[in-house]
Design an enzyme around this catalytic site. Structure first.
Site, mmCIF file in Angstrom:
data_model
loop_
_atom_site.group_PDB
_atom_site.id
_atom_site.type_symbol
_atom_site.label_atom_id
_atom_site.label_comp_id
_atom_site.label_asym_id
_atom_site.label_seq_id
_atom_site.Cartn_x
_atom_site.Cartn_y
_atom_site.Cartn_z
ATOM 1 C CD GLU A 24 1.415 -8.932 2.020
ATOM 2 O OE1 GLU A 24 0.234 -8.352 1.575
ATOM 3 O OE2 GLU A 24 1.237 -10.077 2.762
ATOM 4 N N PRO A 25 4.795 -4.960 -1.016
ATOM 5 C CG PRO A 25 6.978 -4.223 -1.490
ATOM 6 C CD PRO A 25 5.894 -5.089 -0.715
ATOM 7 N N GLY A 26 3.183 -3.792 -4.108
ATOM 8 C CA GLY A 26 2.824 -3.824 -5.420
ATOM 9 C C GLY A 26 3.180 -2.676 -6.100
ATOM 10 N N GLY A 34 0.642 -1.239 0.008
ATOM 11 C CA GLY A 34 0.166 -0.227 -0.079
ATOM 12 C C GLY A 34 0.775 1.277 0.000
ATOM 13 N NE ARG A 39 -4.103 2.244 -11.099
ATOM 14 C CZ ARG A 39 -3.775 3.373 -10.356
ATOM 15 N NH1 ARG A 39 -3.364 4.308 -11.149
ATOM 16 N NH2 ARG A 39 -4.060 3.486 -8.965
ATOM 17 C CE1 TYR A 88 -2.983 -4.417 -8.155
ATOM 18 C CE2 TYR A 88 -1.661 -2.210 -7.889
ATOM 19 C CZ TYR A 88 -1.786 -3.411 -7.498
ATOM 20 O OH TYR A 88 -1.660 -3.855 -6.131
ATOM 21 C CB CYS A 146 -18.515 1.111 -28.230
ATOM 22 S SG CYS A 146 -20.050 1.873 -28.911
ATOM 23 C CD GLU A 147 -18.991 0.915 -21.203
ATOM 24 O OE1 GLU A 147 -19.040 1.822 -20.394
ATOM 25 O OE2 GLU A 147 -19.320 -0.192 -21.297
ATOM 26 C CE1 TYR A 194 -9.530 0.766 -8.147
ATOM 27 C CE2 TYR A 194 -7.835 0.690 -10.166
ATOM 28 C CZ TYR A 194 -8.626 0.258 -8.987
ATOM 29 O OH TYR A 194 -8.478 -1.341 -8.861
HETATM 30 N N1 LLP Z 1 -1.189 -6.995 -0.169
HETATM 31 C C1 LLP Z 1 -2.577 -7.276 -0.344
HETATM 32 C C2 LLP Z 1 -3.009 -8.265 0.663
HETATM 33 C C3 LLP Z 1 -3.394 -6.656 -1.189
HETATM 34 O O1 LLP Z 1 -4.653 -6.794 -1.276
HETATM 35 C C4 LLP Z 1 -2.538 -5.625 -2.018
HETATM 36 C C5 LLP Z 1 -3.407 -5.036 -3.075
HETATM 37 C C6 LLP Z 1 -1.153 -5.538 -1.961
HETATM 38 C C7 LLP Z 1 -0.440 -6.232 -0.988
HETATM 39 C C8 LLP Z 1 -0.419 -4.303 -2.461
HETATM 40 O O2 LLP Z 1 -0.993 -3.340 -2.686
HETATM 41 P P1 LLP Z 1 -0.020 -2.046 -3.354
HETATM 42 O O3 LLP Z 1 1.142 -1.953 -2.824
HETATM 43 O O4 LLP Z 1 -0.034 -2.343 -4.584
HETATM 44 O O5 LLP Z 1 -0.807 -0.674 -3.151
HETATM 45 N N2 LLP Z 1 -5.925 -2.038 -8.419
HETATM 46 C C9 LLP Z 1 -5.905 -0.811 -7.733
HETATM 47 C C10 LLP Z 1 -4.984 -1.222 -6.499
HETATM 48 C C11 LLP Z 1 -5.691 -2.717 -5.857
HETATM 49 C C12 LLP Z 1 -4.678 -3.093 -4.630
HETATM 50 C C13 LLP Z 1 -5.268 -4.364 -4.244
HETATM 51 N N3 LLP Z 1 -4.443 -5.287 -3.198
HETATM 52 C C14 LLP Z 1 -5.274 0.299 -8.528
HETATM 53 O O6 LLP Z 1 -4.860 0.187 -9.747
HETATM 54 O O7 LLP Z 1 -4.994 1.282 -7.784
#
Ligand code: LLP
Length: 419
Positions: A276-278, A237, A315, A373, A345-346, A319
């Site tokens: 858990e960084p995404g 997050g 996105r 994402y 087409c939206e 969002y």
């Molecule tokens: N760990 C868990 C359990 C999660 O559910 C998530 C994201 C992460 C880690 C990684 O979060 P991050 O570091 O990427 O913020 N599609 C949305 C974001 C949804 C995130 C879902 N869970 C967007 O594009 O903003």
């Protein structure tokens, strides 16, 4: 096998902390066509190094939340730099194992899944966080103390960039609410469960490091109940900047605060911390390259209609996310205002009123922060093809996913002969 297509002199990459140059992006667009996702491997490395440097004085492990971007080559790159992987489906677990991660470096943080999938993950030998009382009970009945597991808790904390990406509040479906601790403890005792970690994830795009401290405080009330605990998992997050001057999570401050929180707590004992960084890992490494199909002048606004849509980058529409856009084929053009729209087409507006260097039909528009994402949430809506993906690593362009072709649209369909 990725195809190494051409070599670029070092100056194309300016410096590690900067974005890929317009020249290399244009080269990629011309070589592979558009729409095209381009990822910069060294930027991922840089982000990971920043994390490890910031937390160098603590016992911390990072699991890349691969739901952000799962191309197998990205996973392999992540492996080479020494990160672990966090998964949100059994198929992500299988992709991580396919990429060569040992099961001990793979974490499956589940959410609302069938027990069979948890069993499958157990058989693959990966770490598992269980997020419901019913699955915890089933797990306990079947495996008792034999297989250490984690519990995903809902800390009842509101955090994150917007409601759609807030996951820890008191109406969220994610995790077992902390107020159900008595029920959890009963199940643990009845089934002699071996609980090795407690997990929380409060949301995505959390600027304020105090949110993580608050999470640790919630956990500290719970930790003493679990005698075999080895680590706590604070989820992902971290917020990244989307434009100049944009706020982001202060990772170095976060590291300090986390250390402080653990050191100062009366229940403190050596627990490893997992993250858990995404987005933090892959948002800024990614670019979506598109081309302008039509310029439509109207009384109110000028539309730049591109050869993409929310089927490729959802996105902004889903969002209200801001993605910086640049006209890389006319960077010196006079600045004008445009609505940048897709060909779906939206209503699929990427930007409602954006100042860009004059946009002409055929120009290349690039969307930044498209690594996380982006491709991962793309679809074939309107029966359009998903984009190709390219990885820039060591100054070489590698095609890592072919663009769809017409046959892909029919691939899994069963054409009935009797109709
Ligand atoms: N760990 C868990 C359990 C999660 O559910 C998530 C994201 C992460 C880690 C990684 O979060 P991050 O570091 O990427 O913020 N599609 C949305 C974001 C949804 C995130 C879902 N869970 C967007 O594009 O903003």
């Amino acid at each position: 096998m990725p195809i190494a297509c051409s070599l670029f002199p070092v100056h194309y990459l300016r410096s590690m902390s900067e974005q890929l140059s317009n020249e290399i992006l244009l080269q990629a667009a011309q070589q592979f066509g558009t729409p095209l996702y381009v990822y910069h491997a060294e930027k991922i490395t840089e982000q990971f190094n920043r994390l490890t440097a910031a937390f160098s004085k603590s016992d911390v492990k990072f699991f890349y939340a691969c739901k952000a971007l799962t191309n197998i080559n990205i996973l392999k790159h992540i492996k080479t730099i020494g990160a672990n992987v966090d998964c949100s489906s059994i198929n992500e677990v299988k992709l991580a194992l396919h990429a060569g991660f040992p099961p001990s470096n793979v974490l499956y943080t589940s959410n609302g899944i069938a027990f069979e999938e948890i069993e499958e993950a157990k058989n693959l030998g990966v770490h598992i966080n269980i997020d419901s009382l019913s699955n915890l009970e089933k797990f306990g009945k079947k495996f008792g103390h034999d297989y250490p597991v984690g519990i995903r808790l809902r800390p009842n904390i509101m955090a994150g960039g917007n409601l759609k990406i807030s996951t820890g509040h008191d109406k969220s479906k994610f995790g077992i609410p902390v107020d159900q601790l008595p029920e959890i403890l009963k199940l643990v005792e009845q089934n002699n469960l071996h609980i090795k970690d407690l997990h929380i994830h409060t949301g995505s795009e959390i600027k304020d490091v105090e949110v993580f401290v608050k999470g640790i405080e919630v956990l500290f009330d719970i930790i003493p109940h679990f005698k075999e605990l080895e680590f706590v998992d604070l989820g992902g997050g971290f917020k990244v900047p989307y434009k100049k001057g944009d706020a982001s999570t202060d990772i170095e401050l976060l590291a300090e605060k986390v250390k402080e929180a653990f050191n100062s707590h009366p229940y403190h004992r050596p627990l490893q911390v997992w993250f858990e960084p995404g987005k933090f890992m892959v948002s800024e490494c990614g670019y979506l390259l598109t081309q302008v199909n039509v310029i439509k002048e109207t009384e109110a606004i000028t539309f730049a209609g591109i050869n993409s849509g929310f089927n490729h980058l959802i996105r902004p529409m889903f969002y209200d996310s801001y993605h910086r856009i640049q006209n890389i084929s006319n960077p010196g053009g006079e600045e004008k205002h445009y609505a940048v729209v897709g060909n779906i087409c939206e209503t699929d507006t990427f930007a409602w009123d954006r100042k860009l260097n004059e946009v002409r039909e055929g120009d290349y528009l690039v969307f930044y922060n498209a690594g996380a994402y982006g491709f991962e949430m793309s679809s074939n809506f309107n029966s359009r093809f998903k984009p190709a993906e390219v990885l820039v690593k060591n100054n070489e362009l590698h095609l890592i996913r072919k663009r769809d072709v017409f046959e892909d649209l029919l691939k899994n369909q069963i054409e009935l002969s009797s109709l």
